[in-house]
Design an enzyme around this catalytic site. Structure first.
Site, PDB file in Angstrom:
ATOM      1  N   HIS A  22       0.653  -1.265  -0.080  1.00  0.00           N
ATOM      2  CA  HIS A  22       0.007   0.067   0.073  1.00  0.00           C
ATOM      3  C   HIS A  22       0.834   0.976   0.008  1.00  0.00           C
ATOM      4  O   HIS A  22       1.771   1.348   0.888  1.00  0.00           O
ATOM      5  CB  HIS A  22      -1.025  -0.040   0.998  1.00  0.00           C
ATOM      6  CG  HIS A  22      -1.887   1.279   1.474  1.00  0.00           C
ATOM      7  ND1 HIS A  22      -1.878   1.747   2.506  1.00  0.00           N
ATOM      8  CD2 HIS A  22      -2.468   1.766   0.508  1.00  0.00           C
ATOM      9  CE1 HIS A  22      -2.622   2.977   2.352  1.00  0.00           C
ATOM     10  NE2 HIS A  22      -3.029   2.967   0.959  1.00  0.00           N
ATOM     11  N   ASP A  64      -4.615   3.955  -4.727  1.00  0.00           N
ATOM     12  CA  ASP A  64      -4.325   4.315  -3.229  1.00  0.00           C
ATOM     13  C   ASP A  64      -5.408   5.490  -3.097  1.00  0.00           C
ATOM     14  O   ASP A  64      -4.956   6.855  -3.510  1.00  0.00           O
ATOM     15  CB  ASP A  64      -3.209   4.817  -2.925  1.00  0.00           C
ATOM     16  CG  ASP A  64      -2.946   5.063  -1.398  1.00  0.00           C
ATOM     17  OD1 ASP A  64      -3.879   5.054  -0.725  1.00  0.00           O
ATOM     18  OD2 ASP A  64      -1.760   5.479  -0.996  1.00  0.00           O
ATOM     19  N   TYR A 114      12.377  13.128 -12.049  1.00  0.00           N
ATOM     20  CA  TYR A 114      13.634  12.408 -12.232  1.00  0.00           C
ATOM     21  C   TYR A 114      14.057  12.067 -10.969  1.00  0.00           C
ATOM     22  O   TYR A 114      14.485  11.091 -10.416  1.00  0.00           O
ATOM     23  CB  TYR A 114      14.529  12.947 -13.105  1.00  0.00           C
ATOM     24  CG  TYR A 114      14.225  13.245 -14.576  1.00  0.00           C
ATOM     25  CD1 TYR A 114      13.869  11.850 -15.382  1.00  0.00           C
ATOM     26  CD2 TYR A 114      14.505  14.416 -15.354  1.00  0.00           C
ATOM     27  CE1 TYR A 114      13.548  12.128 -16.785  1.00  0.00           C
ATOM     28  CE2 TYR A 114      14.124  14.397 -16.580  1.00  0.00           C
ATOM     29  CZ  TYR A 114      13.911  13.177 -17.231  1.00  0.00           C
ATOM     30  OH  TYR A 114      13.412  13.170 -18.650  1.00  0.00           O
TER      31      TYR A 114
END
Length: 142
Positions: A22, A64, A114
């Site tokens: 999770h 989520d 990034y």
């Protein structure tokens, strides 16, 4: 072969999805993304486009709903237009998550995207050629 596992998901990718917990995040990266130099757990999905993988992954993995965002996209730079592929992604995640309600999207500035990559659970390098095609999914609970 197993039932109900989409054929375009490799055994390695299914294993990664199973291992994720999770709140863990996975990046579906376009063909230009420097996955191997940014993350040690990089899986190749050459020739596969992100919309197809996204549809397949969301048949297995919930997003989520305890987070302030469920998906994240790399912001465009300067005057670059909003990528058309984002509309495709949106249709797919909205359909897959229709019972759970609207999907919250986070946009991350290119260099910050990034910098965020090493904190992800895994990177999937695809054959996607759409600019700004990168998409992060945050795993939820069943």
């Amino acid at each position: 072969m197993l039932r109900h596992i989409p054929a375009n998901l490799s055994p390695e990718l299914v294993r990664i999805l199973m291992e994720m917990g999770h709140g863990d995040e996975i990046l579906l990266a376009d063909a230009n993304f420097p996955g191997h130099s940014l993350h040690p757990r990089t899986v190749r999905a050459d020739g596969l486009m992100i919309p197809d993988l996204l549809r397949s992954i969301l048949t297995l993995m919930p997003l989520d709903r305890y987070s302030d965002y469920q998906v994240a996209l790399m912001e465009t730079v300067g005057d670059d237009p909003r990528p058309e592929v984002w509309d495709v992604y949106e249709r797919i995640w909205n359909e897959a998550e229709s019972a759970a309600g609207p999907v919250a999207v986070r946009r991350i500035e290119r260099m910050a995207f990034y910098e965020h990559t090493p904190s992800l659970y895994a990177v999937v390098l695809t054959g996607e050629t759409a600019l700004y095609g990168n998409l992060i999914l945050k795993k939820g609970v069943l």
